[in-house]
Design an enzyme around this catalytic site. Structure first.
Site, PDB file in Angstrom:
ATOM      1  N   LYS A  19       5.393  -2.124  33.812  1.00 45.65           N
ATOM      2  CA  LYS A  19       5.645  -3.742  33.189  1.00 45.65           C
ATOM      3  C   LYS A  19       6.941  -4.683  34.151  1.00 45.65           C
ATOM      4  CE  LYS A  19       6.333  -5.221  29.372  1.00 45.65           C
ATOM      5  NZ  LYS A  19       7.298  -6.428  29.165  1.00 45.65           N
ATOM      6  N   ASP A 312      12.586   0.082  23.752  1.00 43.78           N
ATOM      7  CA  ASP A 312      11.188  -0.511  23.619  1.00 43.78           C
ATOM      8  C   ASP A 312       9.968   1.192  23.350  1.00 43.78           C
ATOM      9  OD1 ASP A 312      11.803  -2.648  25.134  1.00 43.78           O
ATOM     10  OD2 ASP A 312      10.569  -2.312  26.696  1.00 43.78           O
TER      11      ASP A 312
HETATM   12  O1  SPQ Z   1       9.349  -9.354  28.218  1.00 39.49           O
HETATM   13  P1  SPQ Z   1       9.114  -8.796  27.037  1.00 39.49           P
HETATM   14  O2  SPQ Z   1       8.602  -9.578  26.264  1.00 39.49           O
HETATM   15  O3  SPQ Z   1      10.767  -9.173  26.547  1.00 39.49           O
HETATM   16  O4  SPQ Z   1       9.318  -6.997  26.324  1.00 39.49           O
HETATM   17  C1  SPQ Z   1      10.150  -5.856  25.937  1.00 39.49           C
HETATM   18  C2  SPQ Z   1       7.938  -5.168  25.683  1.00 39.49           C
HETATM   19  O5  SPQ Z   1       8.649  -4.510  25.138  1.00 39.49           O
HETATM   20  O6  SPQ Z   1       7.864  -4.433  26.716  1.00 39.49           O
HETATM   21  C3  SPQ Z   1      10.868  -6.064  24.738  1.00 39.49           C
HETATM   22  F1  SPQ Z   1       9.933  -6.959  24.715  1.00 39.49           F
HETATM   23  O7  SPQ Z   1      10.088  -5.105  27.031  1.00 39.49           O
HETATM   24  C4  SPQ Z   1      11.440  -5.505  27.805  1.00 39.49           C
HETATM   25  C5  SPQ Z   1      12.726  -4.681  27.205  1.00 39.49           C
HETATM   26  O8  SPQ Z   1      12.780  -4.408  26.172  1.00 39.49           O
HETATM   27  C6  SPQ Z   1      11.369  -5.547  29.602  1.00 39.49           C
HETATM   28  C7  SPQ Z   1      12.782  -5.601  29.841  1.00 39.49           C
HETATM   29  C8  SPQ Z   1      12.717  -5.815  31.734  1.00 39.49           C
HETATM   30  O9  SPQ Z   1      11.379  -5.317  31.833  1.00 39.49           O
HETATM   31  O10 SPQ Z   1      13.379  -6.304  32.319  1.00 39.49           O
HETATM   32  C9  SPQ Z   1      14.177  -5.477  29.510  1.00 39.49           C
HETATM   33  C10 SPQ Z   1      14.160  -5.039  27.815  1.00 39.49           C
HETATM   34  O11 SPQ Z   1      13.898  -6.526  27.178  1.00 39.49           O
HETATM   35  P2  SPQ Z   1      16.225  -6.570  27.466  1.00 39.49           P
HETATM   36  O12 SPQ Z   1      16.191  -7.776  26.228  1.00 39.49           O
HETATM   37  O13 SPQ Z   1      16.986  -5.750  26.640  1.00 39.49           O
HETATM   38  O14 SPQ Z   1      16.684  -7.532  29.174  1.00 39.49           O
END
Ligand code: SPQ
Length: 425
Positions: A19, A312
């Protein structure tokens, strides 16, 4: 969705594309010169939200299943969208796009679903404002809708209070449009897909320890991108293969970038029978096939620099910990409270309902196992990671588990339940 226990899981599978990498491939492909071809794109709702936002800014993007062609508009070729940009459920889209939009020659408004409109955006508004951006929260609550007025930006040296790839990437994308160098230092290193992909597209970027520095001025050039399977999606099958009796699963073509693969270290520390085969790289990202067999797991302690590398996967790890012998402590993970849901609360409530011994703490959970899990109604709060983690718990529980709003898995894993069913004995 009712899920029943199973007696074994056997077979091979591939999981959908990563993703994080899928989002970034659309973003960078859109502002590059030329045509980027993306293979293995994730067709989950979050990445479709990113694609729609760029189409709304005039980028021609063709999609045929997991094959995507992006006709790059160049660094300065995006057009003002006719309407508000809808980021759906995606924090990645909202935060990274805000950085990219801060330095455009037009104004935008970004919003998303109910969950997105509750998630904290001050963490990006503050550094962007330091760069000269004009970004505000329309309701004045530090959340989306975000109003961004395109401004002249200048580089900053930013020390982020939180280890977040979204904050880091937001600032680096803004840095592409700023005058002078931009650098971001994190308390501990978060996933580095943005840095790797910026380099692949030709940006002048370097990393040292937990600092990434970007010097603007270079054009980005289109490229061919092969996206590996998402380790965050593979995690559910690795977990199921470990706790369902008499199981053996091979998950092929999984991205194992060390800034993402903390899960594998934890599984090994818990005594998992797990092996990595056929190691290779795909467009600069390390990849392997991962084999697991049913294992007697034991508790472990998870905290510190490991947390951003498996953030995650923590709901799934909590499920596994409930079936493991002894105590598992998860700490330094307060970020779990500001994801699509409060993941500490939902995991604790769900596992308690299934008979586990779990206590929520300020920054994590303490789980004492092994518990004999039993089926229960599970509130997913439309959080895909909660729904998939409890689907795994359900397979190893006694009786039926009813996961509410189970279809939310479409956010990151369309076809999740079908694949799960196909492997159950
Ligand atoms: O995009 P979203 O909704 O924040 O998705 C999540 C997930 O569980 O799929 C978090 F809820 O993943 C983030 C991850 O936690 C995806 C991500 C990225 O692609 O940069 C980074 C992480 O978040 P963060 O806030 O730690 O940068």
């Amino acid at each position: 969705m009712i899920i029943n226990p199973v007696s074994s899981m056997k077979g091979e599978l591939t999981v959908p594309g990563d993703k994080s990498i899928s989002h970034r491939s659309i973003m960078l492909g859109s502002i590059a010169e030329g045509t980027s071809r993306i293979h293995g794109f994730l067709t989950g709702a979050d990445c479709i939200s990113t694609m729609s936002c760029f189409r709304a800014m005039g980028v021609e993007i063709l999609q045929d299943g997991t094959e995507v062609t992006v006709h790059g508009a160049g660094l300065h070729g995006l057009k003002a969208p006719a309407d508000i940009l809808d980021c759906g459920n995606s924090g990645t889209t909202t935060r990274i796009l805000s950085g990219l939009l801060a330095g455009q020659g037009f104004d935008t408004v970004l919003t998303g679903d109910e969950s997105i409109r509750r998630r904290p955006m001050k963490r990006i508004m503050e550094p962007l404002t330091l760069m000269g951006a004009d970004i505000s929260s329309r309701e004045g609550n530090g959340c989306a809708p975000l109003v961004i007025k395109g401004s002249a930006l200048h580089g900053i040296r930013y020390s982020s209070p939180v280890a977040s790839a979204q904050v880091k990437s937001c600032i680096l994308f803004a840095g592409l449009y700023a005058e002078g160098e931009t650098s971001v230092t994190e308390p501990t290193l978060s996933r580095n897909h943005t840095e790797l992909m910026l380099q692949g597209f030709g940006a002048d970027i370097s990393s040292e320890g937990t600092t990434a520095s970007l010097r603007p001025g270079r054009k980005l050039y289109a490229r061919e991108i092969e996206i590996p399977g998402d380790i965050s999606s593979a995690a559910y099958f690795l977990g199921a293969g470990l706790i369902v009796p008499d199981s053996s699963l091979l998950v092929k073509n999984v991205g194992i970038n060390p800034t993402r693969a903390g899960l594998l270290e934890v599984l090994e520390a818990m005594g998992a029978d797990l092996s990595l085969e056929n190691r290779r790289t795909a467009t600069g990202e390390p990849v392997a096939d991962i084999r697991v067999r049913t294992s007697l797991l034991h508790g472990t302690e998870i905290g510190g620099a490991l947390i951003p590398r498996l953030i995650d996967e923590l709901p799934l790890i909590a499920v596994l910990a409930s079936r493991a012998e002894g105590q598992t402590v998860i700490k330094d993970a307060a970020e779990l409270k500001v994801k699509e849901s409060d993941r500490i609360l939902l995991v604790t409530n769900g596992l308690k309902a299934m008979g586990a011994d779990i206590t929520a703490t300020e920054d994590g959970m303490i789980i004492k196992g092994p518990a004999k899990l039993h089926g229960a109604p599970i509130e997913s709060a439309k959080d895909h990671r909660i729904a998939m983690s409890f689907a795994v718990a359900a397979l190893a529980a006694e009786g039926d588990t009813d996961i509410k709003d189970a279809e939310c898995v479409r956010i990151s894993y369309p076809g999740f339940y079908e694949t799960l069913k196909s492997l159950c004995g």
